[in-house]
Design a protein around this motif. Structure first.
Motif, PDB file in Angstrom:
ATOM      1  N   ILE A 390       0.840  -1.200   0.000  1.00 51.75           N
ATOM      2  CA  ILE A 390       0.000   0.000   0.000  1.00 51.75           C
ATOM      3  C   ILE A 390       0.873   1.247   0.000  1.00 51.75           C
ATOM      4  O   ILE A 390       0.629   2.204  -0.765  1.00 51.75           O
ATOM      5  N   LYS A 391       1.881   1.267   0.840  1.00 55.24           N
ATOM      6  CA  LYS A 391       2.762   2.431   0.922  1.00 55.24           C
ATOM      7  C   LYS A 391       3.489   2.688  -0.393  1.00 55.24           C
ATOM      8  O   LYS A 391       3.625   3.838  -0.832  1.00 55.24           O
ATOM      9  N   GLU A 392       3.953   1.636  -1.037  1.00 54.64           N
ATOM     10  CA  GLU A 392       4.679   1.803  -2.295  1.00 54.64           C
ATOM     11  C   GLU A 392       3.780   2.388  -3.376  1.00 54.64           C
ATOM     12  O   GLU A 392       4.214   3.231  -4.168  1.00 54.64           O
ATOM     13  N   LYS A 393       2.529   1.947  -3.407  1.00 61.46           N
ATOM     14  CA  LYS A 393       1.583   2.495  -4.386  1.00 61.46           C
ATOM     15  C   LYS A 393       1.350   3.981  -4.135  1.00 61.46           C
ATOM     16  O   LYS A 393       1.347   4.797  -5.070  1.00 61.46           O
ATOM     17  N   ILE A 394       1.124   4.338  -2.869  1.00 61.44           N
ATOM     18  CA  ILE A 394       0.900   5.742  -2.523  1.00 61.44           C
ATOM     19  C   ILE A 394       2.111   6.585  -2.924  1.00 61.44           C
ATOM     20  O   ILE A 394       1.972   7.674  -3.494  1.00 61.44           O
ATOM     21  N   GLU A 395       3.297   6.078  -2.669  1.00 56.30           N
ATOM     22  CA  GLU A 395       4.524   6.814  -2.992  1.00 56.30           C
ATOM     23  C   GLU A 395       4.666   7.019  -4.496  1.00 56.30           C
ATOM     24  O   GLU A 395       5.089   8.085  -4.957  1.00 56.30           O
ATOM     25  N   MET A 396       4.297   6.017  -5.295  1.00 54.26           N
ATOM     26  CA  MET A 396       4.376   6.157  -6.750  1.00 54.26           C
ATOM     27  C   MET A 396       3.390   7.208  -7.247  1.00 54.26           C
ATOM     28  O   MET A 396       3.697   7.983  -8.163  1.00 54.26           O
ATOM     29  N   ILE A 397       2.200   7.254  -6.635  1.00 53.93           N
ATOM     30  CA  ILE A 397       1.190   8.231  -7.046  1.00 53.93           C
ATOM     31  C   ILE A 397       1.658   9.654  -6.726  1.00 53.93           C
ATOM     32  O   ILE A 397       1.576  10.554  -7.564  1.00 53.93           O
ATOM     33  N   VAL A 398       2.149   9.877  -5.503  1.00 53.03           N
ATOM     34  CA  VAL A 398       2.536  11.240  -5.116  1.00 53.03           C
ATOM     35  C   VAL A 398       3.755  11.716  -5.896  1.00 53.03           C
ATOM     36  O   VAL A 398       3.918  12.919  -6.117  1.00 53.03           O
ATOM     37  N   LYS A 399       4.605  10.795  -6.331  1.00 55.01           N
ATOM     38  CA  LYS A 399       5.744  11.194  -7.180  1.00 55.01           C
ATOM     39  C   LYS A 399       5.224  11.778  -8.499  1.00 55.01           C
ATOM     40  O   LYS A 399       5.825  12.703  -9.059  1.00 55.01           O
ATOM     41  N   GLY A 405       7.958  12.943  -1.386  1.00 58.93           N
ATOM     42  CA  GLY A 405       7.667  11.772  -0.575  1.00 58.93           C
ATOM     43  C   GLY A 405       6.378  11.912   0.203  1.00 58.93           C
ATOM     44  O   GLY A 405       5.573  12.823  -0.048  1.00 58.93           O
ATOM     45  N   VAL A 406       6.175  10.993   1.156  1.00 59.57           N
ATOM     46  CA  VAL A 406       4.939  10.920   1.932  1.00 59.57           C
ATOM     47  C   VAL A 406       5.275  10.913   3.420  1.00 59.57           C
ATOM     48  O   VAL A 406       6.281  10.334   3.835  1.00 59.57           O
ATOM     49  N   GLU A 407       4.415  11.537   4.185  1.00 60.31           N
ATOM     50  CA  GLU A 407       4.537  11.487   5.648  1.00 60.31           C
ATOM     51  C   GLU A 407       3.251  10.868   6.197  1.00 60.31           C
ATOM     52  O   GLU A 407       2.168  11.445   6.049  1.00 60.31           O
ATOM     53  N   PHE A 408       3.355   9.698   6.812  1.00 60.80           N
ATOM     54  CA  PHE A 408       2.196   8.991   7.339  1.00 60.80           C
ATOM     55  C   PHE A 408       2.010   9.306   8.825  1.00 60.80           C
ATOM     56  O   PHE A 408       2.975   9.242   9.599  1.00 60.80           O
ATOM     57  N   SER A 409       0.785   9.634   9.218  1.00 59.68           N
ATOM     58  CA  SER A 409       0.499   9.834  10.636  1.00 59.68           C
ATOM     59  C   SER A 409       0.542   8.485  11.352  1.00 59.68           C
ATOM     60  O   SER A 409       0.521   7.423  10.712  1.00 59.68           O
ATOM     61  N   GLU A 410       0.578   8.519  12.667  1.00 62.17           N
ATOM     62  CA  GLU A 410       0.584   7.281  13.440  1.00 62.17           C
ATOM     63  C   GLU A 410      -0.693   6.480  13.174  1.00 62.17           C
ATOM     64  O   GLU A 410      -0.655   5.256  13.041  1.00 62.17           O
ATOM     65  N   SER A 437      -4.777  21.852  -6.531  1.00 63.78           N
ATOM     66  CA  SER A 437      -3.324  21.828  -6.650  1.00 63.78           C
ATOM     67  C   SER A 437      -2.852  20.393  -6.823  1.00 63.78           C
ATOM     68  O   SER A 437      -3.527  19.458  -6.397  1.00 63.78           O
ATOM     69  N   PHE A 438      -1.683  20.227  -7.454  1.00 73.09           N
ATOM     70  CA  PHE A 438      -1.075  18.894  -7.490  1.00 73.09           C
ATOM     71  C   PHE A 438      -0.692  18.449  -6.085  1.00 73.09           C
ATOM     72  O   PHE A 438      -0.581  17.262  -5.805  1.00 73.09           O
ATOM     73  N   SER A 439      -0.486  19.389  -5.195  1.00 71.98           N
ATOM     74  CA  SER A 439      -0.084  19.094  -3.827  1.00 71.98           C
ATOM     75  C   SER A 439      -1.313  18.953  -2.926  1.00 71.98           C
ATOM     76  O   SER A 439      -2.448  18.961  -3.386  1.00 71.98           O
ATOM     77  N   HIS A 440      -1.072  18.867  -1.617  1.00 69.91           N
ATOM     78  CA  HIS A 440      -2.137  18.831  -0.626  1.00 69.91           C
ATOM     79  C   HIS A 440      -2.600  20.224  -0.252  1.00 69.91           C
ATOM     80  O   HIS A 440      -3.621  20.394   0.408  1.00 69.91           O
ATOM     81  N   ASN A 441      -1.845  21.235  -0.665  1.00 69.36           N
ATOM     82  CA  ASN A 441      -2.107  22.626  -0.308  1.00 69.36           C
ATOM     83  C   ASN A 441      -2.743  23.340  -1.492  1.00 69.36           C
ATOM     84  O   ASN A 441      -2.099  23.554  -2.517  1.00 69.36           O
ATOM     85  N   THR A 449       7.003  21.407  -6.818  1.00 65.87           N
ATOM     86  CA  THR A 449       7.872  20.251  -6.572  1.00 65.87           C
ATOM     87  C   THR A 449       8.464  20.378  -5.174  1.00 65.87           C
ATOM     88  O   THR A 449       8.373  21.432  -4.538  1.00 65.87           O
ATOM     89  N   GLY A 450       9.053  19.285  -4.707  1.00 72.51           N
ATOM     90  CA  GLY A 450       9.769  19.336  -3.445  1.00 72.51           C
ATOM     91  C   GLY A 450       8.912  19.297  -2.194  1.00 72.51           C
ATOM     92  O   GLY A 450       9.419  19.458  -1.087  1.00 72.51           O
ATOM     93  N   PHE A 451       7.627  19.062  -2.331  1.00 71.90           N
ATOM     94  CA  PHE A 451       6.744  19.039  -1.163  1.00 71.90           C
ATOM     95  C   PHE A 451       6.561  17.606  -0.663  1.00 71.90           C
ATOM     96  O   PHE A 451       6.837  16.635  -1.374  1.00 71.90           O
ATOM     97  N   ILE A 452       6.080  17.484   0.555  1.00 76.97           N
ATOM     98  CA  ILE A 452       5.784  16.189   1.164  1.00 76.97           C
ATOM     99  C   ILE A 452       4.279  16.069   1.361  1.00 76.97           C
ATOM    100  O   ILE A 452       3.646  16.980   1.889  1.00 76.97           O
ATOM    101  N   ILE A 453       3.698  14.976   0.918  1.00 79.64           N
ATOM    102  CA  ILE A 453       2.260  14.759   1.062  1.00 79.64           C
ATOM    103  C   ILE A 453       1.978  14.131   2.431  1.00 79.64           C
ATOM    104  O   ILE A 453       2.475  13.046   2.734  1.00 79.64           O
ATOM    105  N   PRO A 454       1.160  14.791   3.266  1.00 80.49           N
ATOM    106  CA  PRO A 454       0.825  14.210   4.577  1.00 80.49           C
ATOM    107  C   PRO A 454      -0.421  13.322   4.488  1.00 80.49           C
ATOM    108  O   PRO A 454      -1.452  13.747   3.971  1.00 80.49           O
TER     109      PRO A 454
END
Length: 502
Positions: A390-399, A405-410, A437-441, A449-454
């Motif tokens: 699951i994590k690898e798929k999410i990482e490929m999408i956000v790229k 990259g991705v930051e996962f909450s607990e 936006s392409f980002s979360h913001n 570019t260069g942002f982290i998706i939470p």
């Protein structure tokens, strides 16, 4: 317009009723399990007839098979099998299913249920989602037949037992009843444009939360009706990030259909905004920059269009850019967009005036799409395989969004671990995020570019067939603005005509 906006075939009414029936079944089952012994519970689930004979309802056989019990006579079950069958042992803290309504009501986002004296203190926190965010809406849009819909509705997971096992709608015995409520909703509505072009209107999965595409059933019917040499135009929601990506990786996987061409809609005004133009606020007059020639702003904003083109082309389809013309746009601005589109690999870029001139204003677009389809040669390429984590798929999408990259909450980490352990890691991913936006913001315009998706949470729509991570602060129940549109809606009491809908 009133029928189109309010009722249609009753899809949303049926979805709301079915969703809330399942919600009621969950709380009711927890209540009855807490107040009855194994024997009493079993006797009520499988009541004896006048001759003292007990039988399992057909849906109960599904649960028995899930438990590995091959017996079909209730009288043959051992005490341990009776307990396993009758007690779902749902963990109230791990219920993921919410009630829904088709009203933007922010005060229902978080509620407490079970406060009546007859509920014997069985209080828990839950909430409402908007009806189109219900998994049942996504099931309707992704189903391929009535039998497939029945299967998907029964597989929907509402939470987890205290033993860590997923609990489904069929475990609760309600899958068949849900199908009955949805049996008419599976039929698309046939409408027509002002010029007589047939249109199939069907399903409306929340594009920020679910996949946001038109239904597979409507596509199947349309393809049959147009014939071998005909064309079907189907909606893919928002842009390349949460529109095309979900269409290709989720819908096309389940439908088995392959698109030949993708049309990306662009406007001079939108690209000016992505190029650093003044803030656009709904209800306020547009800034002068959006109504006068600003070639440099358009050029700066084309980076956004370029990323949409490149991402869409990566799936193996030809891309045609439709430039929706406004009366204030100029030829120089159109040329900048065309140059950027062709440089990014678009098959064609066409200025369209259909808003002003109807079908005649989109003839060139239609011809470009026809040519793009006829010259399509590539096979469909998915962004990711299903057999990675699951994590690898999410990482490929956000790229593909441009993220680093991705930051996962607990909480998200725990949910991913649970879904993986329960055997759901092989499902596609449906990102729930802003469309601005392409980002979360939403304020990050252009091609950041260069942002982290939470990722703050991860939910599973097992019946629909996808895992959906919640990005940032994305809400599943919108709120009303200061001036809702209901101020303008009324009924002409003499003619019965609905006013204020357009």
């Amino acid at each position: 317009m009133d029928e189109f906006n309010l009722h249609m075939t009753g899809d949303i009414h049926a979805i709301t009723a079915a969703n809330n029936l399942l919600a009621a079944a969950i709380d009711t089952r927890i209540f009855h399990e807490s107040t009855q012994s194994d024997k009493a519970l079993f006797n009520r689930l499988c009541p004896a007839d006048k001759e003292g004979k007990r039988v399992f309802a057909p849906v109960m056989i599904k649960r028995l098979k899930k438990l590995g019990i091959e017996k079909t006579n209730p009288g043959d079950l051992t005490p341990d099998e009776i307990k396993a069958f009758a007690r779902l042992d749902i963990d109230p803290a791990q219920i993921t299913w919410k009630r829904v309504m088709d009203i933007n009501d922010r005060f229902l986002r978080k509620i407490t249920v079970g406060q009546g004296p007859e509920e014997k203190g069985m209080v828990r926190e839950t909430g409402f989602d908007i009806s189109v965010a219900s998994e049942i809406m996504a099931v309707l849009a992704l189903t391929t037949s009535l039998a497939d819909m029945r299967e998907r509705l029964g597989k929907m997971v509402i939470g987890t037992s205290r033993g860590g096992e997923p609990v489904s709608a069929d475990d609760l015995g309600v899958g068949g009843a849900l199908t009955v409520l949805m049996k008419d909703g599976i039929n698309p509505t046939l409408m027509q444009t002002l010029e007589g072009t047939p249109v199939l209107v069907h399903a409306g999965p929340f594009a920020n939360i679910a996949h946001g595409n038109s239904s597979i059933v409507a596509d199947q019917i349309a393809l049959k009706l147009v014939g071998e040499n005909g064309f079907v135009v189907t909606e893919a929601g928002f842009g390349a990030d949460i529109g095309t990506e979900k269409f290709m990786n989720i819908k096309c996987r389940y439908s088995g259909l392959t698109p030949q061409c993708a049309v990306i809609v662009a406007t001079v005004r939108a690209l000016k905004m992505h190029g650093g133009g003044p803030e656009v606020v709904a209800g306020r007059p547009l800034d002068h920059a959006y109504k006068t020639e600003q070639v440099d702003l358009v050029k700066a904003g084309c980076c956004n269009l370029v990323r949409h083109i490149q991402n869409t082309k990566s799936y193996g389809v030809n891309v045609v850019v439709a430039i929706n013309a406004f009366s204030t746009d100029t030829e120089a601005e159109f040329n900048v967009i065309k140059e950027a589109a062709f440089a990014a690999g678009a098959f064609d870029a066409v200025v369209c005036t259909h808003h002003a001139h109807g079908g005649a204003g989109a003839v060139d677009l239609g011809l470009a799409v026809q040519k793009a389809c006829e010259q399509h040669q590539s096979s469909l390429k998915f962004l990711y395989p299903l057999d990675i984590s699951i994590k690898e798929k999410i990482e490929m999408i956000v790229k593909s969004y441009g993220a680093d990259g991705v930051e996962f909450s607990e909480e998200a980490e725990k949910q991913i671990e649970t879904y993986t352990r329960q055997g759901f890691s092989g499902l596609p991913i449906c990102m729930a995020k802003t469309q601005y936006s392409f980002s979360h913001n939403a304020s990050l315009k252009g091609a950041p570019t260069g942002f982290i998706i939470p990722i703050r949470a991860v939910r599973a729509s097992i019946g629909a067939g996808f895992i959906y991570p919640l990005v940032g602060t994305m809400s599943t129940m919108p709120g009303l603005p200061t001036r809702p549109c209901f101020y303008d809606i009324d009924l002409d009491l003499e003619t019965g005509r609905v006013l204020g809908l357009s």
